[in-house]
Design an enzyme around this catalytic site. Structure first.
Site, short mmCIF file in Angstrom:
data_model
loop_
_atom_site.label_atom_id
_atom_site.label_comp_id
_atom_site.label_asym_id
_atom_site.label_seq_id
_atom_site.Cartn_x
_atom_site.Cartn_y
_atom_site.Cartn_z
N ASP A 63 3.10 -4.10 8.05
CA ASP A 63 1.69 -3.65 7.79
C ASP A 63 0.82 -4.42 7.80
O ASP A 63 0.70 -5.43 6.99
CB ASP A 63 1.70 -2.99 6.26
CG ASP A 63 0.20 -2.52 6.04
OD1 ASP A 63 -0.51 -2.55 6.84
OD2 ASP A 63 0.14 -1.73 4.81
N CYS A 72 -4.68 2.38 -3.91
CA CYS A 72 -3.56 2.71 -2.94
C CYS A 72 -2.24 1.89 -3.34
O CYS A 72 -1.26 1.81 -2.32
CB CYS A 72 -3.78 3.39 -1.52
SG CYS A 72 -5.08 4.44 -1.35
N LYS A 108 -10.65 -0.27 10.32
CA LYS A 108 -10.78 -1.33 9.50
C LYS A 108 -11.14 -2.53 10.26
O LYS A 108 -11.63 -3.66 9.83
CB LYS A 108 -9.72 -1.55 8.84
CG LYS A 108 -9.27 -0.75 7.61
CD LYS A 108 -7.88 -1.22 6.86
CE LYS A 108 -7.19 0.01 6.00
NZ LYS A 108 -8.00 0.68 5.06
N GLN A 156 -4.74 -5.25 6.89
CA GLN A 156 -5.45 -6.37 6.52
C GLN A 156 -5.52 -7.59 7.21
O GLN A 156 -5.98 -8.53 6.71
CB GLN A 156 -5.40 -6.65 4.98
CG GLN A 156 -5.46 -5.07 4.13
CD GLN A 156 -6.59 -4.58 4.28
OE1 GLN A 156 -7.68 -5.31 4.48
NE2 GLN A 156 -7.00 -3.38 3.82
N HIS A 202 0.71 -1.19 0.06
CA HIS A 202 -0.07 -0.19 -0.15
C HIS A 202 0.89 1.23 0.07
O HIS A 202 1.91 1.26 0.49
CB HIS A 202 -0.82 -0.15 1.27
CG HIS A 202 -1.81 0.94 1.51
ND1 HIS A 202 -1.81 2.37 1.85
CD2 HIS A 202 -3.34 0.90 1.21
CE1 HIS A 202 -2.74 3.00 1.64
NE2 HIS A 202 -3.71 2.34 1.63
#
Lengths: 148, 431
Positions: free
Chosen positions: B218, B384, B244, B221, B141
């Site tokens: 990261d 993104c 999220k 997700q 991202h």
């Protein structure tokens, strides 16, 4: 869906005068950062001042049906006309597209552009329809500078 | 035995906790929200927790000695403990930021500040100089790419990246030449926000450590969708966002190993993060306060803690099993449609609950518009992750992404709406 009128689909599948051509005095490259769509557009002028005429608009457009159709309609409406007419067409298109559906567009001024009236109701798509027009006004500005 | 997806009854009960899911869109169509990878909806318990904070304990936490300040500070620090527990961490290892993007920038700026001997850091671990390298991946991202581009620009370090394969996995063939003793940071994503690709985090972290590099993950997700325990992943620093995972907007988390956070230079400076201040200089508070300049995002932290409790009650193993089942249903449905091509891993074991696809001859914006016309809300564009799309040789894509509240019926609604696309654009293949 009233957004995808036959006229828009026709323009997007068979864009008028597409491709990049010589000669040209002004060129602009515009990107829609939300989707990565791009357009490169060239303007070829003859004459100066009040006599200036848009001899050719050539472009390479990579994008959704709305952005390609809008570029095609642009080429159709402004090619061969005066610069003054081209600016009036742009103003009328911009007014319609940013009206949130209030301004249905005047066919006498923007021709097939009225088929894009439905876009105004979808704020996320307005940029798609205005991308090539932003490239056109920028290229026109450069071309006018070059021909003075 | 592995966890089971939610039953229809459980799903109905769960969905009733999210007020927005009962609204209609585009002229009366029930909302089919398949964009939880961008942001999830919020259950009432989260909204209530945030509101309760404002109604009862609103105060600038860690400032002042009145009762509201005490209670506000207590609520904020209790939230930190809950959020830490949710990922198997200690409370002092959890730093609140405004979002995951800020958390990743915090780390990148810590390296820059360390390079110049600033930020109150210790040791040389957080520094970048010409000759040093930062390794990222082509599937990142922008939030885990641009901060590193800028850090390299500021320090003269070199940015390198692991490429992706045609089916959207990391191409680790040349990893040994990309990850060397010159590498100071290896920053990568746990699950691709576009393709759903699940990366081998443990293996990558071990390889980073073998050359003395720090592993930065990261986890935007992954934390909302599958059980994540920081003690098992092996990474050094990890970032994710609250919104999220059913939490409020405006709060993100940076987790780091305690001794690393202790060494790490600060990023944002100002109130709340100091120990002593004179006109010439300042010393900084212990971790985590030294990374939390300004009045903290207390109400948002309290809301996020409520979201963690909510997810814990659902069971993250069941949330994961449920999203896997929904993903499988979509992958099967897409495979039956020759005009659609899935980008990313075909095997369910290699992926999470985000599915990006291309429709023959139709731009994603147009696909999304036809779906939206039926109330089916997906993400269109490059999500993104522009370099990833370039690598896959598509300008952009259409993405469906899931959450615990996604139903099999919503997947079917997407597939049905998708079947209208070729007809609308006249791209049907003659039989």
């Amino acid at each position: 869906m009233d957004l995808y009128q036959e006229l828009i689909l026709d323009h997007s599948k068979n864009p008028v005068n597409h491709g990049l051509r010589e000669p040209f005095e002004g060129e602009s490259h515009q990107v829609n950062p939300t989707c990565g769509d791009e357009v490169t557009l060239r303007v070829h002028l003859s004459g100066t001042g009040a006599d200036a005429v848009v001899e050719d608009v050539s472009y390479d457009s990579m994008g959704c049906s709305i952005s390609v159709a809008s570029a095609s309609i642009l080429a159709e409406e402004v090619t061969g006309g005066s610069v003054e007419h081209a600016r009036a067409t742009y103003e009328a298109m911009r007014s319609m597209l940013t009206s949130k559906g209030e301004d249905p567009g005047d066919e006498d001024v923007i021709g097939d552009g009225v088929a894009l009236a439905g876009v105004a109701k979808y704020p996320a798509r307005v940029k798609c329809a205005l991308l090539s027009w932003a490239a056109f006004t920028d290229a026109l500005y450069k071309a006018e500078g070059a021909t003075q | 035995m592995s966890a089971a997806p939610f039953t229809d009854e459980e799903l109905a009960r769960l969905r009733a906790d999210f007020p927005i899911l009962s609204r209609t869109v585009r002229g009366g169509h029930p909302l089919v929200y398949l964009d939880s990878g961008a942001t999830s909806h919020k259950p009432t318990v989260v909204l209530d927790a945030e509101r309760h904070f404002y109604e009862h304990t609103n105060a600038a936490v860690h400032r002042g000695a009145h009762q509201l300040s005490e209670e506000g500070t207590d609520a904020y620090e209790s939230a930190r403990a809950t959020i830490a527990r949710f990922i198997g961490a200690q409370p002092t290892e959890v730093v609140f930021t405004r979002n995951a993007t800020e958390a990743l920038n915090l780390v990148a700026y810590a390296f820059t500040n360390g390079t110049h001997g600033g930020g109150g850091g210790r040791g040389d671990r957080f520094s970048l100089r010409p000759g040093d390298e930062v390794l990222v991946t082509e599937m990142e991202h922008h939030a885990n790419l641009i901060p590193w581009q800028e850090a390299c620009r500021r320090t003269g370090a070199t940015l390198r990246w692991v490429p992706v394969t045609a089916d959207g996995k990391l191409d680790l063939t040349d990893l040994d030449s990309l990850l060397t003793e010159r590498t100071k940071v290896f920053a990568f994503t746990h699950v691709s926000n576009v393709l759903g690709t699940l990366n081998p985090v443990r293996e990558l972290a071990e390889k980073a450590h073998a050359v003395g590099a720090l592993a930065v993950l990261d986890a935007c997700q992954s934390v909302p969708h599958l059980p994540v325990d920081v003690t098992e992943l092996g990474v050094d620093l990890l970032a994710y966002s609250g919104h999220k995972m059913f939490g409020p907007l405006g709060v993100g988390v940076l987790w780091g190993r305690a001794e690393l956070l202790d060494e790490m230079p600060v990023f944002l400076t100002g109130g709340s993060m100091i120990e002593t201040v004179t006109m010439e200089s300042a010393t900084y508070a212990p971790v985590p306060q030294k990374f939390e300049a300004g009045v903290p995002v207390a109400a948002q932290a309290v809301g996020l803690a409520a979201a963690c409790d909510y997810l814990t009650a659902l069971g993250m193993d069941r949330v994961h099993a449920h999203e896997q089942a929904v993903t499988e249903r979509l992958l099967r449905g897409l495979a039956e449609r020759p005009f659609v091509h899935v980008l990313g891993p075909a095997d369910l074991r290699d992926r999470g609950g985000a599915v990006a696809f291309a429709v023959d001859g139709v731009h994603p914006h147009d696909v999304g518009q036809v779906l939206d016309d039926r109330g089916v809300e997906v993400r269109v564009g490059h999500h993104c992750a522009w370099p990833l799309h370039r690598a896959l040789r598509v300008p952009s894509s259409t993405r469906a992404s899931f959450a615990a509240y996604t139903t099999p019926g919503e997947v079917d609604a997407l597939l049905e709406a998708l079947d209208r696309v070729p007809a609308v654009f006249g791209t049907e293949v003659p039989a």
